[in-house]
Enzyme design. Structure first.
Site, PDB file in Angstrom:
ATOM      1  N   HIS A 353       0.852  -1.192   0.000  1.00  0.00           N
ATOM      2  CA  HIS A 353       0.000   0.000   0.000  1.00  0.00           C
ATOM      3  C   HIS A 353       0.895   1.253   0.000  1.00  0.00           C
ATOM      4  CE1 HIS A 353      -3.924   1.902   0.361  1.00  0.00           C
ATOM      5  NE2 HIS A 353      -3.213   2.884   0.892  1.00  0.00           N
ATOM      6  N   ALA A 354       0.661   2.143  -0.976  1.00  0.00           N
ATOM      7  CA  ALA A 354       1.568   3.280  -1.174  1.00  0.00           C
ATOM      8  C   ALA A 354       1.592   4.214   0.039  1.00  0.00           C
ATOM      9  CB  ALA A 354       1.132   4.064  -2.409  1.00  0.00           C
ATOM     10  N   HIS A 383       0.158  11.801  -5.919  1.00  0.00           N
ATOM     11  CA  HIS A 383      -0.433  11.852  -4.579  1.00  0.00           C
ATOM     12  C   HIS A 383       0.671  11.742  -3.518  1.00  0.00           C
ATOM     13  CE1 HIS A 383      -3.518  10.852  -1.480  1.00  0.00           C
ATOM     14  NE2 HIS A 383      -2.513  10.163  -0.958  1.00  0.00           N
ATOM     15  N   GLU A 384       1.535  10.756  -3.667  1.00  0.00           N
ATOM     16  CA  GLU A 384       2.588  10.532  -2.657  1.00  0.00           C
ATOM     17  C   GLU A 384       3.580  11.690  -2.633  1.00  0.00           C
ATOM     18  OE1 GLU A 384       2.110   8.425  -0.501  1.00  0.00           O
ATOM     19  OE2 GLU A 384       0.549   7.292  -1.525  1.00  0.00           O
ATOM     20  N   HIS A 387       2.498  14.520  -0.536  1.00  0.00           N
ATOM     21  CA  HIS A 387       2.821  14.363   0.891  1.00  0.00           C
ATOM     22  C   HIS A 387       4.259  14.808   1.154  1.00  0.00           C
ATOM     23  CE1 HIS A 387      -0.824  12.339   2.040  1.00  0.00           C
ATOM     24  NE2 HIS A 387      -0.609  11.257   1.356  1.00  0.00           N
ATOM     25  N   GLU A 411      -3.826  14.888   2.207  1.00  0.00           N
ATOM     26  CA  GLU A 411      -4.229  13.951   1.158  1.00  0.00           C
ATOM     27  C   GLU A 411      -4.581  14.648  -0.150  1.00  0.00           C
ATOM     28  OE1 GLU A 411      -3.652  10.949   1.526  1.00  0.00           O
ATOM     29  OE2 GLU A 411      -3.415  10.876   3.708  1.00  0.00           O
ATOM     30  N   HIS A 511      -6.692   0.532   5.570  1.00  0.00           N
ATOM     31  CA  HIS A 511      -6.709   1.551   6.625  1.00  0.00           C
ATOM     32  C   HIS A 511      -7.391   1.069   7.903  1.00  0.00           C
ATOM     33  CE1 HIS A 511      -6.028   3.377   2.764  1.00  0.00           C
ATOM     34  NE2 HIS A 511      -5.541   4.459   3.349  1.00  0.00           N
ATOM     35  N   TYR A 521      -9.728  11.267   3.306  1.00  0.00           N
ATOM     36  CA  TYR A 521      -9.787  11.100   1.849  1.00  0.00           C
ATOM     37  C   TYR A 521     -11.084  11.665   1.282  1.00  0.00           C
ATOM     38  CZ  TYR A 521      -5.967   7.897   2.874  1.00  0.00           C
ATOM     39  OH  TYR A 521      -4.805   7.356   3.326  1.00  0.00           O
TER      40      TYR A 521
HETATM   41  O1  X8Z Z   1      -4.292   5.282   0.889  1.00  0.00           O
HETATM   42  C1  X8Z Z   1      -4.276   6.071  -0.028  1.00  0.00           C
HETATM   43  C2  X8Z Z   1      -2.949   6.616  -0.557  1.00  0.00           C
HETATM   44  C3  X8Z Z   1      -1.919   6.733   0.511  1.00  0.00           C
HETATM   45  S1  X8Z Z   1      -2.290   7.943   1.721  1.00  0.00           S
HETATM   46  C4  X8Z Z   1      -2.411   5.701  -1.627  1.00  0.00           C
HETATM   47  N1  X8Z Z   1      -5.439   6.427  -0.646  1.00  0.00           N
HETATM   48  C5  X8Z Z   1      -6.734   5.907  -0.232  1.00  0.00           C
HETATM   49  C6  X8Z Z   1      -6.882   4.418  -0.537  1.00  0.00           C
HETATM   50  O2  X8Z Z   1      -6.046   3.867  -1.272  1.00  0.00           O
HETATM   51  O3  X8Z Z   1      -7.844   3.815  -0.059  1.00  0.00           O
HETATM   52  C7  X8Z Z   1      -5.563   7.383  -1.747  1.00  0.00           C
HETATM   53  C8  X8Z Z   1      -7.010   7.379  -2.116  1.00  0.00           C
HETATM   54  C9  X8Z Z   1      -7.748   6.708  -1.004  1.00  0.00           C
HETATM   55 ZN    ZN Z   2      -2.073   9.818   1.006  1.00  0.00          ZN
END
Ligand code: X8Z
Ligand code: ZN
Length: 621
Positions: A353-354, A383-384, A387, A411, A511, A521
């Site tokens: 997960h990024a 996106h990254e 941050h 975000e 998450h 988000y």
């Molecule tokens: O978790 C993320 C990013 C890292 S903060 C890749 N996002 C959420 C997800 O993947 O569920 C970005 C969009 C929503």
């Molecule tokens: Zn993020």
């Protein structure tokens, strides 16, 4: 130090001297009828130094764990995190001694932030705290290592990870295969269902020690307004965007019904969750080829453009960096390129997960991501880096101010930049040619809406579920049922097969397993359009929002930097005002952006059922 995605993990051996000093301080302020300014200032200074040191240690351990998951790295990360959480909890409790003191606003804000700093607050009692940190490391590790053992035709089982499963899912048009994958990934989370319930008990105990009713109240207290007012604000934003979502939902449901038939897709019920090209039905962009308007299909397929040009993972990151540099921001440090993880290693388990990291608050910025050559990952790279650029902008501030104005801001930055990745911009940097005819723009907007608009209710509901879990309104024996009630209510999406309390479907989302708040988000998906609108104006662009790219605009870059440099030093409406001139989060920008699509959807949906009612199609067994 903080890395954006996991809550910050932590050490404390050489800190006995500081703790001693702290003890003296606390004894003194308790003895006095009101805490003195000097006491409070010294307390904050010492606390920040202590937390900074522990955060660097915890993040180094967390980095090694996330990029090399083993039982040992999990233990090392858990114990570093435990030391940090212990200090953070102790300092947060001590800070309450200054509650009644009349202090300058900057100091008062730092004390307040100290109390709010922990995402998953640890209880004071050492064994409970250790148990909590072990659970957290175990859940994240289990998610990261998660495999589904798919049986092939010969009955041989092959372990598939989330990345491989997602890759198959997004390209598949076979409902049976999609269902297998959907179910398969959900075999990973039931083993940590009990751990999850226990983590709720332990972290709630930590929250109560800090004076919050539960962890959800603590999370909602982070928005510079009373928690209930924040909830109302979020509802207001959802009310603004809901009609657009409902229009998109109706159009997609009809297209899916045409593709898969009325036995699978109901006319006016929720959409089965396995058909949307994404494991959580949170991003529908992979459906684009199936749902594209026949006469207005957009020619732009970023994945194809990247592949045609032979762009590799590192070059994708270089291109994203170049956008930030074009705004007048500095290139990323050499160590970013040496220490980041861009490609999934073949020889070890990693958390794919990024995430973006700021390990030492000096210049040790990194990203960790298993990049694939796709348009989706190109957006995630922006996106990254958003941050990382935010972290760099606020790094000179005192420790407790080194964060975004609110978590939605963090975000939103990179996504705001990615909104400027328009066909014209891509042509400018030599990726494709901008031959989009204006009638094709509806196709482009639909592609974008499948990513941005489809996400909104999911962005909202994850924490609606957690808030109720933390408050006890959803007890463990209703975890799964309540999850699907919310999925249906907000997203209009239903489980494709019947589910029970033996399942733990919320835990199949990163998450939830990793304890990262999610409302951020939802906010980011509103804010990024608000930021985009303001930055386009700063860049002197007057055309429609979806055609605007701020690439190369120093004016936009300056405006963005001024906002980011504030970190968390001021209430978020101040930061919003610096960037946009507005003090309220506002969804009119996202509605403006998609206005041509809304008009087109209204035409398409004439005579088509919109909205959804329950049990329009009973799930198959
Ligand atoms: O978790 C993320 C990013 C890292 S903060 C890749 N996002 C959420 C997800 O993947 O569920 C970005 C969009 C929503
Ligand atoms: Zn993020």
């Amino acid at each position: 130090m903080r890395h954006w995605i996991t809550s910050c993990p932590s050490s404390c051996l050489a800190l006995a001297a500081l703790a001693g000093l702290l003890g003296v301080l606390i004894a003194r302020s308790a003895a006095a009828s009101s805490a003195t300014l000097e006491d409070a200032a010294l307390f904050i200074e010492t606390a920040q130094a202590r937390l900074h040191k522990l955060a660097v240690e915890a993040d180094r351990a967390a980095w090694v764990q996330a990029t090399y998951i083993t039982d040992d790295t999990e233990m090392l990360a858990a114990s570093a995190n435990e030391r940090r959480m212990a200090a953070a909890a102790e300092l947060a409790r001590d800070a309450t001694r200054f509650d009644k003191a009349d202090l300058p606003s900057e100091l008062a804000r730092q004390l307040r932030l100290l109390k709010l700093a922990q995402t998953i607050p640890a209880p004071a009692e050492a064994t409970a705290r250790e148990e909590l940190t072990r659970i957290l490391a175990r859940m994240e590790g289990a998610y990261g290592k998660g495999k589904w053992r798919r049986k092939d035709e010969q009955g041989q089982a092959a372990g598939l990870g989330l990345d491989e499963m997602s890759r198959i899912l997004r390209a598949s048009r076979d409902p049976r295969e999609m269902l297998d994958l959907w179910r398969g990934w959900r075999t990973v989370s039931p083993p940590y269902r009990r751990d999850y319930a226990r983590h709720v008990e332990l972290s709630n105990a930590g929250a109560r020690e800090l004076g919050f009713a539960d962890v959800g109240v603590l999370w909602r207290a982070k928005y510079d307004m009373p928690p209930d007012e924040f909830s109302r604000d979020v509802e207001r934003l959802w009310d603004q965007v809901r009609p657009l979502y409902v229009s998109l939902h109706a159009y997609i449901r009809r297209k899916l019904r045409e593709a898969y038939g009325p036995d699978i897709v109901p006319e006016n019920g929720p959409i089965p969750a396995h058909l949307l090209g994404n494991m959580w039905a949170q991003d529908w962009s992979h459906l684009y080829p199936l749902v594209a308007p026949r006469d207005k299909a957009s020619s732009r397929d970023l994945t194809a453009l990247l592949k045609a040009k032979g762009v590799d993972e590192r070059e994708m990151v270089r291109l994203a960096e170049r956008f930030f540099v074009s705004l007048g921001l500095d290139p990323l440090p050499r160590t970013f390129w040496e220490r980041s993880l861009f490609v999934k290693p073949r020889d070890r388990e990693v958390v794919c997960h990024a995430s973006a990291w700021d390990v030492d608050a000096a210049d040790d910025l990194r990203i960790k991501m298993c990049i694939e050559i796709t348009g989706e990952d190109f957006t995630t790279i922006h996106h990254e880096l958003g941050h990382n650029y935010y972290q760099r902008a606020y790094r000179k501030l005192p420790f407790l101010f080194r964060d975004s104005a609110n978590d939605g801001f963090h975000e939103a930055i990179g996504d705001t930049i990615a909104l400027s990745v328009t066909p014209r911009y891509l042509a400018e940097i030599g990726l494709g040619d901008d031959t989009t005819r204006s009638e094709q723009e509806v196709g482009q907007l639909l592609r974008m809406a499948l990513e941005k608009v489809a996400f909104l209710p999911f962005g909202l509901l994850v924490d609606q579920w957690r808030f109720k879990v933390f408050s006890g309104e959803i007890p463990p024996d209703r975890y799964n049922q309540a999850w699907w009630e919310l999925r249906e209510k907000y997203q209009g999406v239903a489980a494709p097969v019947s589910r029970s309390e033996a399942d733990f479907d919320p835990g199949a989302k990163y998450h939830v397993a990793a304890g990262v708040p999610y409302t951020r988000y939802f906010l980011a998906h509103i804010l990024q359009f608000q930021f985009h609108r303001a930055l386009c104006a700063a860049a002197g662009q007057t055309g429609p929002l979806h055609r605007c790219s701020i690439y190369g605009s120093r004016e936009a870059g300056t405006r963005l930097s001024r906002m980011m440099e504030l970190g968390q030093s001021r209430p978020w409406p101040d930061a919003l005002e610096v960037l946009t001139g507005e003090r309220r989060m506002d969804a009119t920008a996202i509605l403006d952006y998609f206005a041509p699509l809304q008009a087109w959807l209204d035409e398409q949906n004439q005579g088509v059922a919109t909205g959804w009612r329950r049990n329009a199609l009973a799930p198959e067994e």
